[in-house]
Design a protein around this motif. Structure first.
Motif, PDB file in Angstrom:
ATOM      1  N   PHE A  45       0.881  -1.166   0.000  1.00 20.48           N
ATOM      2  CA  PHE A  45       0.000   0.000   0.000  1.00 20.48           C
ATOM      3  C   PHE A  45       0.915   1.211   0.000  1.00 20.48           C
ATOM      4  CE2 PHE A  45      -1.988   3.526   2.273  1.00 20.48           C
ATOM      5  CZ  PHE A  45      -3.083   3.745   1.455  1.00 20.48           C
ATOM      6  N   SER A  46       0.592   2.208  -0.806  1.00 18.52           N
ATOM      7  CA  SER A  46       1.473   3.373  -0.858  1.00 18.52           C
ATOM      8  C   SER A  46       0.675   4.647  -1.070  1.00 18.52           C
ATOM      9  CB  SER A  46       2.511   3.195  -1.973  1.00 18.52           C
ATOM     10  OG  SER A  46       1.864   2.903  -3.198  1.00 18.52           O
ATOM     11  N   GLN A  47       1.341   5.761  -0.807  1.00 19.28           N
ATOM     12  CA  GLN A  47       0.738   7.074  -0.981  1.00 19.28           C
ATOM     13  C   GLN A  47       1.592   7.900  -1.924  1.00 19.28           C
ATOM     14  OE1 GLN A  47       0.639   7.306   3.449  1.00 19.28           O
ATOM     15  NE2 GLN A  47      -1.331   8.270   3.090  1.00 19.28           N
ATOM     16  N   SER A  48       0.965   8.844  -2.591  1.00 15.98           N
ATOM     17  CA  SER A  48       1.710   9.609  -3.591  1.00 15.98           C
ATOM     18  C   SER A  48       2.865  10.357  -2.935  1.00 15.98           C
ATOM     19  CB  SER A  48       0.799  10.582  -4.329  1.00 15.98           C
ATOM     20  OG  SER A  48      -0.059  11.231  -3.435  1.00 15.98           O
TER      21      SER A  48
ATOM     22  N   VAL B  30      -8.147   6.974  -5.308  1.00 18.34           N
ATOM     23  CA  VAL B  30      -7.092   5.956  -5.403  1.00 18.34           C
ATOM     24  C   VAL B  30      -6.433   6.175  -6.759  1.00 18.34           C
ATOM     25  CG1 VAL B  30      -6.571   3.491  -5.412  1.00 18.34           C
ATOM     26  CG2 VAL B  30      -8.480   4.358  -4.033  1.00 18.34           C
ATOM     27  N   ILE B  31      -5.211   6.729  -6.715  1.00 18.30           N
ATOM     28  CA  ILE B  31      -4.541   7.076  -7.962  1.00 18.30           C
ATOM     29  C   ILE B  31      -3.777   5.859  -8.482  1.00 18.30           C
ATOM     30  CG2 ILE B  31      -2.838   8.605  -9.030  1.00 18.30           C
ATOM     31  CD1 ILE B  31      -3.337  10.571  -6.704  1.00 18.30           C
ATOM     32  N   HIS B  32      -4.025   5.489  -9.728  1.00 16.74           N
ATOM     33  CA  HIS B  32      -3.237   4.410 -10.329  1.00 16.74           C
ATOM     34  C   HIS B  32      -2.285   5.046 -11.340  1.00 16.74           C
ATOM     35  CE1 HIS B  32      -1.891   0.588 -11.564  1.00 16.74           C
ATOM     36  NE2 HIS B  32      -2.600   0.493 -12.667  1.00 16.74           N
ATOM     37  N   SER B  33      -1.099   5.369 -10.859  1.00 13.78           N
ATOM     38  CA  SER B  33      -0.129   6.056 -11.714  1.00 13.78           C
ATOM     39  C   SER B  33       1.231   6.095 -11.046  1.00 13.78           C
ATOM     40  CB  SER B  33      -0.625   7.477 -12.007  1.00 13.78           C
ATOM     41  OG  SER B  33       0.110   8.044 -13.065  1.00 13.78           O
ATOM     42  N   ASN B  34       2.123   6.939 -11.578  1.00 17.31           N
ATOM     43  CA  ASN B  34       3.438   7.146 -10.981  1.00 17.31           C
ATOM     44  C   ASN B  34       3.302   7.786  -9.611  1.00 17.31           C
ATOM     45  OD1 ASN B  34       3.425   7.989 -14.025  1.00 17.31           O
ATOM     46  ND2 ASN B  34       5.347   6.983 -13.611  1.00 17.31           N
ATOM     47  N   ALA B  35       4.344   7.671  -8.826  1.00 16.66           N
ATOM     48  CA  ALA B  35       4.325   8.246  -7.478  1.00 16.66           C
ATOM     49  C   ALA B  35       4.097   9.752  -7.500  1.00 16.66           C
ATOM     50  CB  ALA B  35       5.648   7.939  -6.774  1.00 16.66           C
ATOM     51  N   GLY B  36       4.620  10.423  -8.538  1.00 17.60           N
ATOM     52  CA  GLY B  36       4.624  11.878  -8.525  1.00 17.60           C
ATOM     53  C   GLY B  36       3.308  12.545  -8.874  1.00 17.60           C
ATOM     54  N   CYS B  37       2.382  11.810  -9.526  1.00 22.64           N
ATOM     55  CA  CYS B  37       1.158  12.453 -10.018  1.00 22.64           C
ATOM     56  C   CYS B  37       0.368  13.129  -8.897  1.00 22.64           C
ATOM     57  CB  CYS B  37       0.276  11.440 -10.737  1.00 22.64           C
ATOM     58  SG  CYS B  37       0.985  10.886 -12.297  1.00 22.64           S
ATOM     59  N   PRO B  58      -0.901  15.325   0.803  1.00 21.92           N
ATOM     60  CA  PRO B  58      -1.282  14.852  -0.518  1.00 21.92           C
ATOM     61  C   PRO B  58      -2.254  13.670  -0.459  1.00 21.92           C
ATOM     62  CG  PRO B  58       1.100  14.732  -0.189  1.00 21.92           C
ATOM     63  CD  PRO B  58       0.502  15.156   1.095  1.00 21.92           C
ATOM     64  N   PRO B  59      -2.879  13.328  -1.584  1.00 23.56           N
ATOM     65  CA  PRO B  59      -3.852  12.237  -1.586  1.00 23.56           C
ATOM     66  C   PRO B  59      -3.330  10.993  -0.875  1.00 23.56           C
ATOM     67  CG  PRO B  59      -3.864  13.290  -3.696  1.00 23.56           C
ATOM     68  CD  PRO B  59      -2.768  13.946  -2.900  1.00 23.56           C
ATOM     69  N   VAL B  60      -4.230  10.299  -0.264  1.00 20.43           N
ATOM     70  CA  VAL B  60      -3.829   9.265   0.678  1.00 20.43           C
ATOM     71  C   VAL B  60      -3.608   7.895   0.060  1.00 20.43           C
ATOM     72  CG1 VAL B  60      -4.782  10.384   2.694  1.00 20.43           C
ATOM     73  CG2 VAL B  60      -6.246   8.962   1.296  1.00 20.43           C
ATOM     74  N   SER B  61      -3.844   7.747  -1.232  1.00 20.67           N
ATOM     75  CA  SER B  61      -3.611   6.439  -1.829  1.00 20.67           C
ATOM     76  C   SER B  61      -3.150   6.579  -3.276  1.00 20.67           C
ATOM     77  CB  SER B  61      -4.905   5.612  -1.775  1.00 20.67           C
ATOM     78  OG  SER B  61      -4.742   4.417  -2.504  1.00 20.67           O
ATOM     79  N   SER B  62      -2.042   5.919  -3.603  1.00 11.37           N
ATOM     80  CA  SER B  62      -1.508   5.973  -4.966  1.00 11.37           C
ATOM     81  C   SER B  62      -0.671   4.725  -5.212  1.00 11.37           C
ATOM     82  CB  SER B  62      -0.649   7.230  -5.133  1.00 11.37           C
ATOM     83  OG  SER B  62       0.052   7.197  -6.349  1.00 11.37           O
ATOM     84  N   SER B  75      -2.079  -3.859 -13.624  1.00 11.91           N
ATOM     85  CA  SER B  75      -3.420  -4.122 -13.106  1.00 11.91           C
ATOM     86  C   SER B  75      -3.373  -4.812 -11.747  1.00 11.91           C
ATOM     87  CB  SER B  75      -4.214  -4.981 -14.091  1.00 11.91           C
ATOM     88  OG  SER B  75      -4.433  -4.261 -15.286  1.00 11.91           O
ATOM     89  N   SER B  76      -2.456  -5.765 -11.594  1.00 10.28           N
ATOM     90  CA  SER B  76      -2.414  -6.500 -10.324  1.00 10.28           C
ATOM     91  C   SER B  76      -1.960  -5.585  -9.184  1.00 10.28           C
ATOM     92  CB  SER B  76      -1.504  -7.716 -10.431  1.00 10.28           C
ATOM     93  OG  SER B  76      -0.196  -7.283 -10.733  1.00 10.28           O
ATOM     94  N   ARG B  77      -1.114  -4.618  -9.522  1.00  9.87           N
ATOM     95  CA  ARG B  77      -0.694  -3.641  -8.498  1.00  9.87           C
ATOM     96  C   ARG B  77      -1.900  -2.814  -8.052  1.00  9.87           C
ATOM     97  NH1 ARG B  77       0.057  -1.773  -4.638  1.00  9.87           N
ATOM     98  NH2 ARG B  77       1.174   0.118  -4.067  1.00  9.87           N
ATOM     99  N   LEU B  78      -2.777  -2.462  -9.004  1.00 10.91           N
ATOM    100  CA  LEU B  78      -3.984  -1.711  -8.656  1.00 10.91           C
ATOM    101  C   LEU B  78      -4.909  -2.559  -7.789  1.00 10.91           C
ATOM    102  CD1 LEU B  78      -5.944   0.671  -8.833  1.00 10.91           C
ATOM    103  CD2 LEU B  78      -6.722  -0.199 -11.046  1.00 10.91           C
ATOM    104  N   ARG B  79      -5.030  -3.830  -8.128  1.00 12.14           N
ATOM    105  CA  ARG B  79      -5.873  -4.738  -7.340  1.00 12.14           C
ATOM    106  C   ARG B  79      -5.422  -4.714  -5.874  1.00 12.14           C
ATOM    107  NH1 ARG B  79      -4.777  -9.600  -9.731  1.00 12.14           N
ATOM    108  NH2 ARG B  79      -6.559  -9.483 -11.139  1.00 12.14           N
ATOM    109  N   GLU B  80      -4.100  -4.871  -5.693  1.00 16.78           N
ATOM    110  CA  GLU B  80      -3.516  -4.889  -4.361  1.00 16.78           C
ATOM    111  C   GLU B  80      -3.732  -3.536  -3.655  1.00 16.78           C
ATOM    112  OE1 GLU B  80       0.820  -6.443  -3.351  1.00 16.78           O
ATOM    113  OE2 GLU B  80       0.928  -4.496  -4.333  1.00 16.78           O
ATOM    114  N   GLN B  81      -3.493  -2.448  -4.394  1.00 15.03           N
ATOM    115  CA  GLN B  81      -3.610  -1.110  -3.811  1.00 15.03           C
ATOM    116  C   GLN B  81      -5.051  -0.816  -3.377  1.00 15.03           C
ATOM    117  OE1 GLN B  81      -1.239   0.948  -3.027  1.00 15.03           O
ATOM    118  NE2 GLN B  81      -2.350   2.835  -2.586  1.00 15.03           N
TER     119      GLN B  81
END
Lengths: 470, 435
Positions: A45-48, B30-37, B58-62, B75-81
């Motif tokens: 689980f991670s945050q931006s 829930v952002i599905h993208s690079n860490a920086g977005c 900043p937003p609490v989930s990415s 996709s599997s990373r998004l499933r987990e996230q």
């Protein structure tokens, strides 16, 4: 020329064994760097948080007489808008890539943007910042560089960040410094020996740079400050300097290393000049390398006496302090806290690598069970930890201080704040005194719920940190 | 075809979606993208319209995808996230938004959303890569996703409210005064017996969005509210009313009368209410008159902002305060069709006076236009501060991005907004006495 042959430097994970996810006691942290290669961990689980694009924007906004063309959709320029307005620096354009560009490529659009940037700003140097979209699309930025550099008669420097190649945002600093050196000084003989000292400064506060300049000038040293507020000429001049002096290894280690290994400029990297003692040590190390040890020691005596008088009876005795900072900052502020009699309750660092081995060993020998948390951002873990530790004071520079405040802990932010040298120490100590004296804001904020579930806060804070399965 | 932009003030579609989602209490992006977005959004949007960050950071989930996910799919990373976000972050509704990388790689966002729904997570999604457009398109995409996906999410509908009216088109943060503006519009609609559904801001959560289909009317306050209003007309037959710009002062009275007409409300009640508001405004203006004349409020102004702001503030400054529009610059890229309507409205603000109207989001171009226009008062974003400085004239930052202002619940809309506008404008003018 081994370093500058490639388009980009090796990512931090490969170059310095850099970790970005870890939790454990100081004594185990040392062991992470004992083997050939550090074991990387990931988060489920991670945050931006920061990435290399954001770090590159940060450093580029401070190059004088420059303009940056951000080759990306609009959003990748948001951080640049912040720098422009909050810090009043950095000219930039964004190529504003759209859906069609992601299929057809956008070399033409880039060429037009570069020409337009040149026309508007007449800069001394022009940067092209890559982005996730440009990287995935494999846009031929180099071709545009080769073509326009001759046509516009100025250095055009491509900066190949991706947003995903490294988990460590500091890689962005390496990439920018690598790109500048590669384009401006590669293949040249070392510049004429000029007797100057390179002061390596990456995204330091202007007033901090002034304080350090004041001290080094008092020793009679002539400075070449870079990359903060540098011009292209500063980089050329740097290759002929008598010495490079580090302000923060985490950020500029790559620059110091390349100047040393490729151009024979000695690289001195004492800890950061934070706190009275450490500033003295830094100054003496600087003086020693320049053959001015005596003068440096004398200057330290004068300055520390002055600051001592101004600080009066300031003390952190009995205060348990939590630090959440980039590693070089964290270790130096930890020394400052201990210098004034405070206790370190725990540390979160944005990354950890072999550069910190000695500091870790020192901490482990004195506080073997002190908890070290490695996370860039990730407040969900940090708040979990803070609730367990319950420190009396929090010093950090992250973007989530508003969440920390909800635990009722007094907070001192080091983002864009003065910290270095004798004057920096004085200012920081005064700020600490104020927040410790009156805690009403935090007490009020403590009634605001955290954004996390109670069940998470009960869990072990390293629950989501796992060994990477390759 | 898009063009490069100097110092762009309009961030990307992902960020526009985040602006809407973050303003809905209990909705978790829930952002599905690079860490920086997410951090780009926090720095370049939230921090430049300060005082309204719901999470304290900043937003609490990415999902923070890395090279591996770019090469092999994420996709599997998004499933987990998603699964872990539901476990870690407090929320009533989880909203997946995708970034450029995951869209280019082709991650299957709808399929991952469906998996979440199968596990009874309250989750919706929108495909919001930055290359799909600017914040305005992101707002439209997120609103559309909520309108389309919320009804099937929960069987038990909230109790139907009578006389419910939805308000669309005010984009949180992109209008730095969004919270205050909405509150005031809500107050005015309540004054004529309606129940306003503000949809965003303090106390407005997913529950309010579930009531959207029950509304008797959708009020559209900017061109960016038209897409959701049309969608609702199509799906539920709800009529909508398009307002000519942000209603400031008398324009608010006009809006209340139009709504009364359209819905057949008690006209005498509306008249009484509007008259009371107008009287209060008269009192405020007459009280200000001495200062107004002394400090020379009647100037030729430049106004830079989103279309609804330029039309709304422009109308009040010209028709109630007697100022003259010198340079009007619309920065939110309305469609060609909308442009001609806006241009017509702005040109007609003052009889026998041609204000120069421009459409641009290019900082260098806008600065040049403001300076060469030679206005004696500048209203715009923080980016226009330098141009005002060059002209040596008073400057009031009113549009995104802001840098030196904290805004919590201040607004310029309606009748209460007039007082705030006069306070701010008057203070800016007094700080720089008449040349």
């Amino acid at each position: 020329m081994s370093y500058l042959k490639t388009k980009t430097p090796r990512i931090r994970e490969k170059r310095l064994d850099t970790l970005n996810a870890w939790l454990g006691p100081a004594k185990s942290a040392v062991g992470e760097f004992a083997g050939d290669e550090a074991v990387q961990r990931i988060r489920t689980f991670s945050q931006s948080t920061n990435d290399d694009v954001l770090h590159a924007l940060r450093i580029l906004s401070r190059i004088e007489n420059s303009v940056t063309v951000i080759h990306a959709p609009r959003g990748c320029a948001a951080g640049a808008l912040y720098h422009k307005l909050a810090l009043g620096q950095g000219n930039w354009l964004v190529t504003n890539l759209d859906q069609k560009d992601t299929i057809m490529g956008a070399d033409r659009k880039l060429r037009k943007a570069v020409t337009s940037a040149h026309r508007t700003y007449r800069p001394e140097v022009l940067f092209i910042l890559s982005s996730p979209v440009a990287a995935i699309n494999n846009d031929d930025i180099q071709a545009v560089v080769d073509e326009l550099q001759d046509e516009l008669e100025l250095p055009v420097i491509p900066v190949f960040v991706t947003g995903f190649a490294s988990r460590n945002a500091v890689t962005g600093y390496d990439i920018v410094l690598h790109s500048i050196l590669r384009q401006l000084v590669r293949g040249r003989e070392a510049g004429e020996r000029n007797g100057r000292v390179n002061l390596l400064s990456v995204t330091e506060h202007r007033a901090d740079i002034q304080e350090i300049t004041r001290l080094l000038t008092a020793l009679g040293l002539e400075l070449n400050i870079l990359p903060d507020h540098a011009t292209p000429g500063s980089f050329v001049q740097a290759t002929g300097a008598r010495l490079s002096l580090s302000l923060n290894q985490d950020a500029e280690n790559y620059l110091g290393t390349v100047l040393r290994d490729e151009y024979g400029v000695p690289y001195q990297a004492p800890g950061r000049p934070v706190g009275i003692e450490a500033t003295g040590q830094w100054l003496v190390a600087a003086g020693k390398a320049a053959g001015l040890e005596q003068a440096a020691a004398e200057l330290h005596r004068q300055e520390s006496a002055r600051i001592g008088r101004e600080l009066g009876d300031f003390s952190l005795s009995g205060v348990r302090v939590y630090l959440s900072l980039p590693p070089g900052m964290a270790f130096s502020v930890a020394s400052l806290v201990e210098e004034f009699g405070g206790e370190i309750a725990g540390i979160t660092v944005s990354h950890l690598d072999v550069l910190h081995k000695a500091r870790l060993e020192d901490i482990a020998s004195r506080h073997p069970s002190l908890q070290i948390h490695v996370a860039d951002g990730q407040p969900f873990e940090e708040l979990n930890i803070l609730r367990r530790i319950g420190p009396d004071l929090y010093i950090g520079d992250g973007n989530h201080l508003g969440q920390v405040g909800r635990l009722g802990i007094p907070v001192v932010s080091l983002e864009h704040s003065r910290l270095l040298g004798y004057d920096g120490t004085l200012i920081l100590c005064r700020r600490i005194s104020v927040v410790l004296k009156n805690r009403s804001f935090g007490q009020r904020l403590a009634s605001v719920a955290l954004p996390y579930k109670e069940s998470w806060l009960q869990r072990s804070p390293n629950w989501h940190i796992k060994k990477e399965v390759k | 075809m898009s063009y490069h932009i100097d110092g762009s003030r309009n961030s990307c579609a992902l960020h526009g979606a985040l602006q809407l989602i973050e303003a809905i209490e209990g909705a978790v992006p829930v952002i599905h993208s690079n860490a920086g977005c997410g951090l780009q959004h926090y720095l370049g949007v939230n921090r430049l319209g300060p005082g309204t960050d719901p999470y304290g950071g900043p937003p609490v989930s990415s999902s923070n995808i890395t090279e591996k996910h770019v090469v092999f799919g994420g996709s599997s990373r998004l499933r987990e996230q998603l699964k872990n976000t539901v476990k870690v972050v407090e929320g009533e509704l989880y909203f997946i938004v995708s970034g450029c990388s995951t869209e280019m790689v082709g991650d299957d966002i709808p399929a991952m959303t469906k998996e979440g729904l199968d596990q009874s997570f309250p989750v919706v999604y929108a495909n919001t890569p930055g290359f799909r457009g600017a914040v305005h398109q992101g707002y439209e995409l997120a609103a559309k996703a909520l309108i389309e996906q919320l009804p099937s999410l929960s069987k038990d509908k909230p109790e139907q409210a009578e006389n419910l009216v939805n308000i669309w088109g005010i984009i949180p943060h992109q209008d730095p005064f969004w919270a205050g503006n909405l509150e005031e519009l809500g107050r005015l609609l309540e004054g004529i017996g309606l129940r306003p559904n503000l949809l965003v801001g303090y106390g407005h959560g997913p529950e309010d969005w579930r009531c959207v289909p029950d509304a008797v009317l959708n009020i559209v306050v900017s061109v960016w509210g038209e897409a959701p209003a049309r969608l609702l007309e199509e799906r539920y037959g709800t009529p909508f009313l398009v307002v000519e710009g942000l209603p400031v002062g008398p324009a608010a009275g006009r809006l209340l009368r139009a709504v009364t007409d359209l819905l057949g409300l008690d006209a005498s009640r509306t008249e009484r209410f509007v008259e009371a508001e107008e009287k209060r405004l008269d009192r405020q203006l007459s009280g200000l008159a001495d200062t107004f004349y002394r400090a020379g409020f009647q100037r030729e102004f430049a106004l830079v902002g989103e279309s609804s702001q330029v039309v709304g503030l422009g109308e009040f400054l010209t028709r109630s305060l007697g100022l003259l529009p010198r340079t009007l610059i619309v920065t939110d890229n309305p469609t060609d069709e909308a442009r001609s309507v806006i241009k017509e409205r702005l040109a007609a603000l003052v009889e026998d006076w041609d204000a120069e109207v421009f459409f641009s989001e290019d900082h260098a171009e806008i600065s040049d236009l403001v300076v060469s226009g030679g206005a004696t008062l500048v209203l715009g974003s923080a980016l226009e501060g330098k141009a005002a400085e060059t002209l040596g004239v008073p400057f009031l930052p009113v549009s995104f991005p802001l840098a030196d202002r904290v805004v919590i619940d201040r607004g310029y809309a309606g009748y209460r907004g007039v007082a705030a506008l006069l306070e701010d404008l008057g203070s800016a003018i007094l700080a720089r006495p008449h040349q």
